[in-house]
Design a protein around this motif. Structure first.
Motif: not given
Length: 285
Positions: A213-215, A219-220, A227-229
């Protein structure tokens, strides 16, 4: 990586809570009887769910026993056992052993090395009993390790490796329910992997460890990342729960639904609560 697939106690009936506890204690006792204290120490909530699910699906006849244990030395506690409990104990031990192997290989953790020595002889018996299953599980772990070494940025690809690993753990029989169980386990496995990465991100960033998830985090913006997670994990559990509803699970269905619809989010809710409290303390509120 485990411990996310548990109950949400506030929404569980008292009788269902005690039955869940009896399955959990039954699995604990089985691990102790088959593999001793070291085997007992590998116990996870996740394989209590496996026991419940497969017992419900195959309507395995359980027996209740009342025993003392170290946790309950004075008053005897109820323990449920059946053929599924034996299988879940074997898979529980096997995955713990592979987890220690991974810890030693990737990070040279002394806990991993000591775990390998403690469980190797016990795990070898499980491997001999289920050679094809264990080979597939180990292949998934090797693929997962290669992705991590390559610093793979696709969370879907990496989580998929763990999802395929979980498929093998859930397959007790080769029958008409295999396909549905595989899909359920695949999405649950992906959810567990993503949740674990989400839980460990801050610690992994501090230590410079790999985290898929680091990328996305770099990035965001933080709100978009969060929210994406949440959306990824929600999608995984939606697919998992959909597959569950297709199975003819009537026995203990309320407990199983409590786990799938609420319990799996217990850790996520705790993370959110801790972060909120941390921000409030930092701001002097």
């Amino acid at each position: 990586m485990f411990g996310y697939v548990t109950i949400y106690k506030p929404e569980l009936k008292v009788k269902d809570y005690y039955k869940y506890k009896a399955y959990y204690c039954g699995l604990c006792q089985t691990l102790k009887e088959k593999y001793g204290f070291t085997g007992q120490m590998t116990l996870t909530y996740d394989f209590t769910f496996v026991t419940l699910l497969l017992t419900s699906l195959y309507e395995s006849e359980s027996r209740m026993s009342m025993k003392h244990c170290k946790v309950h030395p004075v008053k005897k506690t109820g323990m449920l056992h059946n053929e599924i409990t034996e299988y879940a104990a074997e898979m529980n031990l096997l995955l713990a052993y592979y987890h220690f192997l991974d810890d030693w290989k990737d990070e040279r953790k002394l806990t991993g090395l000591s775990g390998i020595h403690a469980l190797k002889s016990k795990a070898s018996g499980v491997i001999r009993k289920y050679p094809k299953k264990c080979k597939k599980i180990y292949t998934c772990l090797e693929e997962l390790s290669r992705c991590e070494e390559a610093n793979e940025t696709s969370i879907d690809k990496v989580a998929g490796c763990f999802g395929r690993l979980m498929e093998e753990l859930f397959i007790y029989r080769r029958d008409q329910w295999e396909e549905g169980l595989r899909r359920l386990a695949f999405y649950l496995g992906k959810f567990i992997y993503i949740m674990d990465a989400y839980d460990d991100l801050e610690k992994d960033r501090e230590k410079g460890n790999y985290n898929p998830l680091n990328f996305l985090y770099e990035k965001e913006e933080n709100e978009v990342y969060e929210e994406e997670c949440r959306q990824m994990m929600t999608m995984m559990m939606a697919e998992c729960s959909s597959e569950f509803e297709k199975l003819p699970c009537l026995l203990d269905a309320d407990i199983l639904r409590n786990i799938l619809y609420a319990g799996v989010w217990t850790k996520y809710d705790k993370i959110q609560k801790d972060r909120k409290e941390g921000k409030e303390q930092k701001n002097g509120k």
